[in-house]
Design a protein around this motif. Structure first.
Motif, mmCIF file in Angstrom:
data_model
loop_
_atom_site.group_PDB
_atom_site.id
_atom_site.type_symbol
_atom_site.label_atom_id
_atom_site.label_comp_id
_atom_site.label_asym_id
_atom_site.label_seq_id
_atom_site.Cartn_x
_atom_site.Cartn_y
_atom_site.Cartn_z
ATOM 1 N N GLN A 252 0.849 -1.185 0.000
ATOM 2 C CA GLN A 252 0.000 0.000 0.000
ATOM 3 C C GLN A 252 0.891 1.244 0.000
ATOM 4 N N ALA A 253 0.269 2.385 -0.233
ATOM 5 C CA ALA A 253 1.002 3.656 -0.159
ATOM 6 C C ALA A 253 0.168 4.659 0.616
ATOM 7 N N TRP A 254 0.846 5.489 1.394
ATOM 8 C CA TRP A 254 0.186 6.445 2.284
ATOM 9 C C TRP A 254 0.817 7.823 2.140
ATOM 10 N N ILE A 255 -0.002 8.846 2.334
ATOM 11 C CA ILE A 255 0.505 10.209 2.491
ATOM 12 C C ILE A 255 0.322 10.592 3.947
ATOM 13 N N VAL A 256 1.355 11.126 4.560
ATOM 14 C CA VAL A 256 1.265 11.604 5.943
ATOM 15 C C VAL A 256 1.725 13.051 5.974
ATOM 16 N N ARG A 257 0.906 13.889 6.554
ATOM 17 C CA ARG A 257 1.230 15.320 6.658
ATOM 18 C C ARG A 257 2.000 15.580 7.947
ATOM 19 N N ALA A 258 3.002 16.439 7.880
ATOM 20 C CA ALA A 258 3.793 16.776 9.065
ATOM 21 C C ALA A 258 2.921 17.443 10.119
ATOM 22 N N GLY A 259 3.249 17.206 11.371
ATOM 23 C CA GLY A 259 2.564 17.893 12.461
ATOM 24 C C GLY A 259 2.940 19.360 12.501
ATOM 25 N N ARG A 260 2.209 20.129 13.293
ATOM 26 C CA ARG A 260 2.444 21.573 13.333
ATOM 27 C C ARG A 260 3.567 21.968 14.295
ATOM 28 N N ASP A 261 4.092 21.012 15.055
ATOM 29 C CA ASP A 261 5.268 21.264 15.875
ATOM 30 C C ASP A 261 6.444 21.543 14.939
ATOM 31 N N GLU A 262 7.123 22.684 15.130
ATOM 32 C CA GLU A 262 8.181 23.085 14.194
ATOM 33 C C GLU A 262 9.364 22.111 14.202
ATOM 34 N N THR B 148 6.105 18.693 -6.893
ATOM 35 C CA THR B 148 5.475 18.650 -8.213
ATOM 36 C C THR B 148 5.565 17.263 -8.836
ATOM 37 N N SER B 149 6.526 16.462 -8.392
ATOM 38 C CA SER B 149 6.666 15.107 -8.928
ATOM 39 C C SER B 149 5.545 14.186 -8.464
ATOM 40 N N VAL B 150 4.882 14.578 -7.379
ATOM 41 C CA VAL B 150 3.803 13.745 -6.823
ATOM 42 C C VAL B 150 2.508 14.549 -6.737
ATOM 43 N N GLU B 151 2.375 15.539 -7.629
ATOM 44 C CA GLU B 151 1.207 16.426 -7.569
ATOM 45 C C GLU B 151 -0.100 15.655 -7.687
ATOM 46 N N ARG B 152 -0.143 14.664 -8.570
ATOM 47 C CA ARG B 152 -1.370 13.898 -8.770
ATOM 48 C C ARG B 152 -1.809 13.232 -7.464
ATOM 49 N N GLU B 153 -0.859 12.680 -6.741
ATOM 50 C CA GLU B 153 -1.186 12.002 -5.496
ATOM 51 C C GLU B 153 -1.587 12.999 -4.404
ATOM 52 N N VAL B 154 -0.866 14.109 -4.318
ATOM 53 C CA VAL B 154 -1.115 15.080 -3.264
ATOM 54 C C VAL B 154 -2.466 15.782 -3.449
ATOM 55 N N LEU B 155 -2.881 15.996 -4.700
ATOM 56 C CA LEU B 155 -4.175 16.643 -4.939
ATOM 57 C C LEU B 155 -5.324 15.847 -4.340
ATOM 58 N N GLY B 156 -5.148 14.532 -4.188
ATOM 59 C CA GLY B 156 -6.206 13.711 -3.621
ATOM 60 C C GLY B 156 -6.295 13.786 -2.120
ATOM 61 N N LEU B 157 -5.286 14.367 -1.463
ATOM 62 C CA LEU B 157 -5.270 14.431 -0.003
ATOM 63 C C LEU B 157 -6.183 15.543 0.497
ATOM 64 N N PRO B 158 -7.213 15.226 1.305
ATOM 65 C CA PRO B 158 -8.021 16.286 1.896
ATOM 66 C C PRO B 158 -7.142 17.203 2.736
ATOM 67 N N SER B 159 -7.381 18.496 2.644
ATOM 68 C CA SER B 159 -6.460 19.475 3.222
ATOM 69 C C SER B 159 -6.424 19.472 4.739
ATOM 70 N N LEU B 160 -7.424 18.910 5.396
ATOM 71 C CA LEU B 160 -7.444 18.861 6.853
ATOM 72 C C LEU B 160 -7.207 17.452 7.375
ATOM 73 N N THR B 161 -6.668 16.590 6.530
ATOM 74 C CA THR B 161 -6.415 15.205 6.903
ATOM 75 C C THR B 161 -4.925 14.985 7.101
ATOM 76 N N THR B 162 -4.582 14.214 8.137
ATOM 77 C CA THR B 162 -3.184 13.942 8.440
ATOM 78 C C THR B 162 -2.664 12.725 7.705
#
Length: 395
Positions: free
Chosen positions: A3-13, A125-139
């Protein structure tokens, strides 16, 4: 196939450095506790509900769904695409360990998976297609398309950075409709801003001396504010046209008070235009209006919804969706947006001068530009959530 997953960084700097230095990926919602012995998805949901009694049920359900995915559905061997908060590049790796609940890490970072990072320099930009599918408020988000998973597998083995920069959005992108909803266009325009930040970062590494590389980051900043302005106009327009096309829908006070020219009213009376066409023309004639200042944004959306405490509700969505203990007030959100817009004006009109260095420019780098672009996307997503909730309540 893994499988493949996108994980968004936390807001901790410090999250980015922690994840890459310690070879891990993590998600928030630490208050849910150790889920190692959770017997079932229902058990996870029960623990999350108990841990967040003051959070709206819809947000709590989102927490639980994402934690279940992270704990039980992500597996060793899966590919992880990590959207970094301090760089326009993304990292890509492979999960190499089971779910862990670690108390030796900074507060808020508890739910962890070990990852072997193969690349930390992949242009977004190399993974734009995949990133566009990520809901903006989802981790955390699972990629379902087999061709996308195969592409990510190939990126794992790439020896050199993929220096892909997409074409700048054309006038048609900015001024006319697409089959996509306005928010998808916003994400595309913000991805272009990220591509500028990526280009600037790579040029900085090459030590290009022919021009100021920092100006590329400034261009990314200006593009991100333009993307927000364009999205607000398109979102308002789409919703106003929907309201006038469906007379049965309840109308907010702002919509009822909207002024339309007598010339357009006459064209409707003569049968030359429908009300939808007349309203569309009026909105296009007002295309000079700018929606960047928080007050202007709030007043613009008042045309399509009676939303009380607009920015407080936006802040509540941002706070609850993050799940990382970082909270916002409506005042915080407005002040941050004002600072972003003010700097855009400085860049565009006043050289972005540094008050502490006479004749010099204020410093900027890829990390700062990336955080600004991400913030704009998340604020816009929170606004959309507030509007949709108000729409559902009015139905």
């Amino acid at each position: 196939m893994a499988q493949a997953w996108i994980v968004r960084a936390g807001r901790d700097e410090n999250y980015d450095a922690l994840a890459l230095d310690k070879d891990l990926i993590a998600v928030g919602w630490a208050a849910a506790g150790d889920l190692t012995d959770a017997d079932s998805p229902n058990d996870v949901k029960a623990r999350v509900r108990a841990a967040y009694p003051d959070v709206e049920r819809r947000a709590v359900e989102s927490y639980a769904i994402q934690l279940i995915a992270f704990r039980s559905r992500m597996a060793e061997g899966d590919v992880v695409l990590f959207l970094r908060a301090t760089s326009p590049d993304v990292a890509i790796g492979r999960v190499v360990g089971p779910y862990e609940y670690r108390t030796d890490l900074p507060s808020g970072i508890r739910h962890v998976r070990a990852v072997r990072w193969f690349r930390t320099d992949v242009p977004r930009t190399s993974v734009e297609r995949e990133v566009l599918g990520l809901p903006s408020l989802t981790t955390i988000y699972r990629i379902n398309q087999a061709d996308s998973i195969a592409r990510l597998e190939r990126l794992l083995g790439a020896a050199a950075p993929v220096s892909t920069v997409p074409e700048q959005p054309s006038a048609a992108d900015l001024d006319h409709d697409h089959d996509d909803v306005p928010f998808t266009s916003l994400k595309r325009n913000l991805n272009y801003a990220r591509s500028l930040a990526t280009a600037g970062q790579h040029l900085a590494q090459l030590k290009v001396g022919a021009f100021e590389v920092s100006d590329v980051f400034r261009a990314a900043w200006v593009q991100s504010v333009a993307a927000l302005d364009h999205w607000v106009r398109q979102e308002i327009r789409a919703r106003m046209l929907k309201l006038v096309a469906q007379p049965s829908l309840p109308k907010p006070r702002g919509f009822a008070a909207f002024q339309i020219s007598l010339g357009l009213i006459e064209e409707v009376q003569l049968g030359k235009k429908t009300w939808v066409q007349a309203l569309d023309q009026q909105l296009r004639d007002q295309g000079h209006l700018v929606y960047q200042n928080p007050d202007k944004i709030r007043d613009g959306f008042a045309l399509v919804h009676d939303v009380k405490g607009f920015w407080d509700r936006v802040a509540k969505v941002l706070t609850q969706q993050g799940g990382d203990g970082v909270s916002f007030t409506g005042k915080d959100v407005q002040e941050q947006l004002k600072q972003i817009v003010q700097r855009r004006h400085k860049i565009a009109h006043e050289y972005d001068d540094d008050p502490d260095t006479p004749g010099g420019k204020r410093p900027i780098d890829g990390a700062e530009a990336t955080r600004t672009i991400d913030y704009i996307e998340q604020v816009a997503a929170a606004i959309l959530d507030v509007l949709q909730s108000a729409e559902q309540a009015a139905a």
